[in-house]
Design a protein around this motif. Structure first.
Motif, PDB file in Angstrom:
ATOM      1  N   ASP A 194       0.808  -1.219   0.000  1.00  0.00           N
ATOM      2  CA  ASP A 194       0.000   0.000   0.000  1.00  0.00           C
ATOM      3  C   ASP A 194       0.844   1.273   0.000  1.00  0.00           C
ATOM      4  O   ASP A 194       0.306   2.371  -0.072  1.00  0.00           O
ATOM      5  CB  ASP A 194      -1.003  -0.002   1.169  1.00  0.00           C
ATOM      6  N   HIS A 195       2.186   1.115   0.048  1.00  0.00           N
ATOM      7  CA  HIS A 195       3.051   2.300   0.049  1.00  0.00           C
ATOM      8  C   HIS A 195       3.932   2.392  -1.196  1.00  0.00           C
ATOM      9  O   HIS A 195       4.659   3.356  -1.367  1.00  0.00           O
ATOM     10  CB  HIS A 195       3.905   2.319   1.324  1.00  0.00           C
ATOM     11  N   ASP A 198       2.165   3.677   9.702  1.00  0.00           N
ATOM     12  CA  ASP A 198       2.412   2.265   9.929  1.00  0.00           C
ATOM     13  C   ASP A 198       3.307   2.099  11.153  1.00  0.00           C
ATOM     14  O   ASP A 198       4.478   1.750  11.064  1.00  0.00           O
ATOM     15  CB  ASP A 198       2.962   1.589   8.671  1.00  0.00           C
ATOM     16  N   HIS A 246      -3.885   6.897   7.036  1.00  0.00           N
ATOM     17  CA  HIS A 246      -3.887   5.436   6.886  1.00  0.00           C
ATOM     18  C   HIS A 246      -5.236   4.892   7.355  1.00  0.00           C
ATOM     19  O   HIS A 246      -5.327   3.989   8.197  1.00  0.00           O
ATOM     20  CB  HIS A 246      -2.722   4.822   7.676  1.00  0.00           C
TER      21      HIS A 246
END
Ligand code: ZN
Ligand code: ZN
Length: 596
Positions: free
Chosen positions: A74-75, A173, A247
């Protein structure tokens, strides 16, 4: 400084009517400074839209910097779709955490393998440079960037970005190191959570993972994400001005996010924090701060990218007598290809450290025959036998860790139990990589608390004083060196009390040569820094260009070593016995001045 969110979602992109307002793309944030520098924080699916916009802008997209927090999908999934990388003549720099064994470039290329993707990194036609990062500071254009490891099941970096007189922190995160902090509250002194709070402190904007609430957290413990309670409380304690919740959980639709924001605002209501949830689209202006604030310690322009000191083999000593915990730690270390040594009691652990000189020691707090803290004291007190540098981590139940953080001097860090194998693996990686930059691992002396007290008891003003300056002048002339300094080492910094030949701002203790000098009573001489373990210290290559260093500790009247007198030259050299004696003599004279 301007900030625009192109992706705010965590874990997986979630497009649809329920995510229209806050957005469905995964992590991607655009930052622009007044001078026009472009920074991109993470390259989730939001990078596609940003890339298109940059290309439309023509000139502005020619050069930029992509800072990757970590390489979970997701990054990074937007990177192969980031259009500026396909334009010849563009210059882009990609930064991300250095792994063990594999470079950032290889890891990013992994998601573009033939099986998964039709285009290879070779087809990026822009001029592309990859930079592997560890913890530290570096500068890009007019921006200073500082990095710090987060707590996530992959090696993850937070970025503290300073430009235009404002500070932005991007920390996503990340999970509290101590699980009880998921409910909010104040982190115990000396631990990783407190360190994390300091990293956020005083920022004008903090963009932080707030994927969960305190009630949801127990189900997701170990997944590597924060609760809004933890983050809001850290932001309040650190006087953060604006907090962007980030996030967002893919299950959280827009209305639910509204509720989350209301909850965070209610929690922060007593403090002047502007709390919002990051949303795709609008541009946030971060105005230059008007009121005077304490300046951040100045860190010399230094690049810590690509720490070259990669030892061929790393060895970890696991001195833990609980078989299950030991097995978990061994599996975690083995997964990264580390060589493992084991010991089941304090005496045999000491023997292994002396004979094998491991690169990392994990020792149980209650290890038979003395225990981890006693082991640590023995190692720190006898550096000739055990080496000056080995990072020593105490492994203990979470409650015991909290109790010992303030009392156990010389301990590098703590590992709280219970912990999963993947958690242990990430922490072990971070400790090994911190050690890879060997100059960063200057241990604190065993008398640290009393030493700091002695230093503060001297009541020295930060300004230069002639009564000290005359001694550095004499030292420079006597030893024929361009630079002579009197440095004081406090909790986190080296302060220069007197400088001859070079104005020197405070530097982080990590970078200080003198922080090493105060570990022993005698002269520390490094005749050629470039061929020494300090060779990758930024001080040895920056404006100062420290090639030769010799320092001797300065002792306060009560016997604690509070700083040092040091000589610096820009070429290798060597002191003879007579000169070493003179350096000691001069230190004794300065000590009398300190005591006055
Ligand atoms: Zn993520
Ligand atoms: Zn992640």
């Amino acid at each position: 400084m301007q900030v625009r969110f192109w992706g705010t979602r965590g874990s997986i992109a979630k497009a649809g009517p329920s995510t229209v307002r806050y957005g469905g793309n995964t992590s991607c944030v655009e930052v622009r400074t007044a001078s026009g520098a472009v920074l991109v924080l993470d390259c989730g699916t939001g990078a596609h839209g940003l890339g298109q916009a940059l290309v439309r802008e023509q000139g502005a997209a020619r050069r930029g910097h992509v800072l990757i927090s970590h390489t979970h999908w997701d990054h990074i999934q937007g990177l192969p779709f980031f259009a500026p990388l396909f334009q010849p003549g563009n210059e882009w720099h990609v930064y991300g955490p250095q792994g063990l064994g594999r470079s950032l470039r290889d890891v990013l290329a992994g998601q573009m393998e033939y099986t998964y993707f039709p285009i290879t990194p070779a087809e990026f036609s822009a001029n592309l440079a990859y930079h592997d990062l560890v913890e530290g500071s570096f500068e890009v254009d007019d921006i200073r960037v500082t990095t710090q490891y987060l707590n996530h099941p992959a090696l993850t970096l937070a970025y503290r970005i300073e430009a235009d007189g404002v500070t932005l922190v991007y920390a996503t995160d990340h999970e509290p190191h101590l699980a009880r902090l998921a409910d909010g509250g104040t982190p115990p002194h000396g631990g990783e959570d407190e360190k994390h709070g300091r990293f956020l402190a005083d920022a004008d904007l903090v963009i932080h993972d707030t994927q969960y609430t305190a009630e949801e957290y127990p189900r997701y413990r170990g997944w590597g994400h924060s609760t809004l309670e933890y983050v809001v409380d850290l932001a309040r304690a650190g006087s953060v001005r604006r907090l962007a919740m980030f996030h967002h959980d893919p299950n959280r639709h827009d209305d639910a996010l509204d509720q989350l924001v209301a909850r965070a605002r209610a929690r922060a209501h007593a403090d002047p924090i502007d709390v919002l949830a990051a949303a795709e689209g609008p541009v946030l202006e971060i105005p230059r701060r008007r009121s005077a604030v304490a300046p951040l310690p100045s860190i010399p322009a230094a690049t810590v990218t690509a720490c070259q000191a990669e030892p061929a083999e790393r060895t970890v000593l696991i001195a833990v007598d609980d078989a299950r915990v030991s097995a978990t730690l061994q599996a975690a270390a083995a997964a990264d290809g580390l060589r493992i040594l084991a010991a089941c009691d304090t005496a045999s652990a000491l023997r292994v450290i002396r004979d094998a000189r491991p690169s990392l020691v994990l020792a149980a707090r209650d290890l038979e025959g003395g225990g981890g803290p006693a082991l640590c004291r023995s190692v720190r007190d006898d550096q000739d036998s055990y080496g000056a540098e080995v990072p020593l981590v105490i492994v203990a139940a979470a409650a015991a860790v909290e109790g010992s953080m303030t009392s156990d001097a010389g301990v590098t860090d703590w590992l709280a139990l219970p912990c999963s194998e993947i958690y242990a693996r990430t922490r072990i990686r971070a400790w090994c990589l911190r050690r890879a930059c060997r100059w960063r691992q200057v241990p604190k002396p065993a008398d640290e608390p009393a030493r700091l007290q002695a230093l503060h008891g001297l009541h020295l003003a930060p300004e230069p004083e002639e009564r000290f300056d005359r001694h550095t002048r004499i030292a420079a002339a006597l030893f024929n060196v361009p630079i002579a300094l009197i440095n004081l080492i406090d909790d986190e910094h080296q302060w220069t009390k007197s400088n001859h030949g070079c104005p020197l701002a405070p530097v982080p203790r990590d970078m200080s040569f003198c922080a090493r000098t105060i570990l022993g009573p005698d002269v520390l001489e490094i005749s050629d820094v470039w061929n020494h373990e300090f060779g990758d210290n930024p001080m040895s290559h920056g404006d100062l260009s420290v090639r030769f260093y010799a320092g001797v500790a300065l002792t306060a009247p009560d016997g604690h070593r509070v700083g040092s007198l040091c000589l610096v030259d820009d070429h290798p050299r060597r002191l003879d016995e007579r000169q070493r004696g003179l350096l000691r003599d001069l230190a004794r004279v300065i000590e009398r001045e300190l005591a006055r």
